[in-house]
Structures are given as structure tokens and as C-alpha cells.
Write a protein that holds these residues in place. Sequence first.
Motif, short mmCIF file in Angstrom:
data_model
loop_
_atom_site.label_atom_id
_atom_site.label_comp_id
_atom_site.label_asym_id
_atom_site.label_seq_id
_atom_site.Cartn_x
_atom_site.Cartn_y
_atom_site.Cartn_z
N GLU A 113 0.83 -1.20 0.00
CA GLU A 113 0.00 0.00 0.00
C GLU A 113 0.87 1.25 0.00
OE1 GLU A 113 -3.52 2.24 2.58
OE2 GLU A 113 -2.51 0.46 3.40
N VAL A 114 0.63 2.12 -0.96
CA VAL A 114 1.32 3.40 -1.03
C VAL A 114 0.40 4.44 -0.40
CG1 VAL A 114 2.33 5.15 -2.53
CG2 VAL A 114 2.57 2.73 -3.10
N HIS A 115 0.90 5.13 0.61
CA HIS A 115 0.08 6.07 1.36
C HIS A 115 -0.01 7.42 0.64
CE1 HIS A 115 -0.17 3.45 4.87
NE2 HIS A 115 1.12 3.21 4.71
N PRO A 116 -1.10 8.12 0.82
CA PRO A 116 -1.18 9.48 0.28
C PRO A 116 -0.35 10.43 1.13
CG PRO A 116 -3.14 8.99 1.57
CD PRO A 116 -2.34 7.71 1.51
N GLY A 146 4.15 -0.92 -15.91
CA GLY A 146 3.68 -1.96 -15.01
C GLY A 146 3.01 -1.40 -13.76
N CYS A 147 3.03 -0.08 -13.61
CA CYS A 147 2.44 0.56 -12.43
C CYS A 147 1.17 1.33 -12.75
CB CYS A 147 3.45 1.51 -11.77
SG CYS A 147 4.93 0.70 -11.16
N GLU A 148 0.68 1.20 -13.98
CA GLU A 148 -0.48 1.99 -14.39
C GLU A 148 -1.73 1.62 -13.59
OE1 GLU A 148 2.28 1.24 -17.88
OE2 GLU A 148 1.20 -0.05 -16.45
N SER A 149 -2.01 0.34 -13.48
CA SER A 149 -3.22 -0.09 -12.76
C SER A 149 -3.16 0.30 -11.29
CB SER A 149 -3.40 -1.60 -12.90
OG SER A 149 -3.67 -1.97 -14.23
N ALA A 150 -1.99 0.15 -10.69
CA ALA A 150 -1.84 0.53 -9.29
C ALA A 150 -2.03 2.02 -9.11
CB ALA A 150 -0.45 0.11 -8.79
N LEU A 155 -5.71 6.52 -7.29
CA LEU A 155 -6.54 7.70 -7.55
C LEU A 155 -8.01 7.42 -7.25
CD1 LEU A 155 -4.92 9.05 -10.84
CD2 LEU A 155 -4.53 9.82 -8.48
N LYS A 156 -8.48 6.22 -7.55
CA LYS A 156 -9.87 5.87 -7.25
C LYS A 156 -10.12 5.92 -5.75
CE LYS A 156 -11.97 2.49 -9.28
NZ LYS A 156 -12.27 1.14 -9.84
N GLN A 157 -9.14 5.49 -4.97
CA GLN A 157 -9.31 5.46 -3.52
C GLN A 157 -9.16 6.83 -2.88
OE1 GLN A 157 -6.69 2.74 -1.48
NE2 GLN A 157 -7.44 3.32 0.55
N HIS A 158 -8.15 7.59 -3.30
CA HIS A 158 -7.81 8.82 -2.59
C HIS A 158 -8.17 10.11 -3.32
CE1 HIS A 158 -5.67 6.55 0.48
NE2 HIS A 158 -5.05 5.88 -0.48
#
Length: 263
Positions: A113-116, A146-150, A155-158
Motif C-alpha cells: 500500500e502506497v500512502h497518500p 507496469g504501475c499503471e493499474s496501481a 486515484l480511485k481510492q484517494h
Amino acid sequence: MHKNDLWLPGHDVSDNYPALNHEQLTEEWQDYLGATAVATTGVLGAVQAPTATVTKVASIDLCEVVRETHVGLARLLGRNASHIPHFGSYYQTLGVERGHEIAVTTIMMNEVEVHPVSDITAIAEITRSWRADGMLTIANTATLPGCESATIAFLKQHMPDCFDGIVFPRNHDGSGPITKASALESVITDLPQASAVERVVHIDDAPHHIKAMLEHMGQMASRAFAGIIPLYKGNEAYPAEAIAVANPLTAFKTADTFLRADL
């Protein structure tokens, strides 16, 4: 957690985390938008076609502007932001050879998980207000293949409903052929009335991205431009024309003042 718990030096991770193509990216961006998107030309990206004339554009870097990518890497080693010697040198933080940080970062983006950043709620509210007022908002990120979906999941979450489009120029170290400036220009050029754009802002923590944007926008006499850089250790060598601020929230507040100056 030790870096080798996730990755062994020399191991190619591209098969595990393949980059999205234009069609796949557009489909995932439509899911973010909840609306139809079209692929951008000249750079990997997708954008919702505007229904009205656009006069103002906000271009937003993501890493260390809205998400703690470098800080997340430090956390893998049990460190925090104060232990990062240079925010532009991921390999130094990780203690790996230059270039090896790419695989580690790709794995982290997809598996951890990458935090905002702090104040993400206020940042999202500002960005959302731009879009609501008809300003074109573009996530302009040099994040790795390879990081596009992540990235879209973050962005959808935060930052839901904050961005019209997203582009991936790939040029994280400034050595690639596509700059963030040329990526943004390709989006503007695709607008039905590109000449109507009169005010552009870009927020980025990397001096070389700000420099390229300033050089490009300086050639566009019909546009007012502001390049805003939130300061971190190691990015103090920014262009004199840039606006340096203490943190990301201040960067967005400064951008808001600039974009609304003539409303």
C-alpha cells in the motif's frame, strides 16, 4: 522488511507486472471516470473529452505530490522521510545499484500500500473544484511501466472525481524522449479549441520536470504558466522561475490562486 524479501537483484519483473497498452489503459481510465474516455495521441494516456471550451489546465505530478512513493520505499527498510538523503535518488535510499531501484519500486507499487501525502483530503477537494469549474485536470506521472493499474487504483481510492485524464511520459529521470511538457502539450493539442487555453499550472517535486515545463511553456506567448515545486531534501536546485513552497497542500493552494486569478 528487507528489500530482498521482495526482489532479488537481476530479476526481471516485467512479466509479473506488464505495462498496459492504450486500449487497456483507456478501459481502466473509463472505470475511474465512470464515463467514456479516449486514448491520447503522442503519449500513453487517456482522457475524458471535454464538452465545453477549455481555457485553464492543471497538470499534476503524483509521486511525492499526492502519494508517498519514495517515502514508501523508505518504509520497506523501516525508515521514514527524515532518513531520505535525497528525494530524487531512490537507489540511495534503498542501498542498491543505480537502476535496480526500478524493479523494487515496481513491486512496491503493485504489492504494498502506497500512502497518500498529508492533507490528501484537502488536496482532493481543491483538485475536484477545478474539474467542477471546467478546468482540465491531468495526472502527469512518470511512474514506471507496469504501475499503471496501481496508479489508477490509488486515484480511485484517494482522489475520486479529481482528474479528467492521465498521461505516462515514462521520463522519470529526465533522459527519455517524452517530457511531461510534451505529454501535456499533446493533450492540449487534442482539444477541440486548443488555442483557447490561456492558463496552465504544473505541480512537480522534480526540478528537471519543472525545468522542461518552464522551457516549453515559455515558448507559448498566449499562455500564462506557473510551475510549482513542493520542497524536499535534494530538490532545492529548482529553476529560478519556479514557485517553491513548503509542502504539497501549499502547492495546490498556490495553484488554485493562480488558476482563479482572473475568474
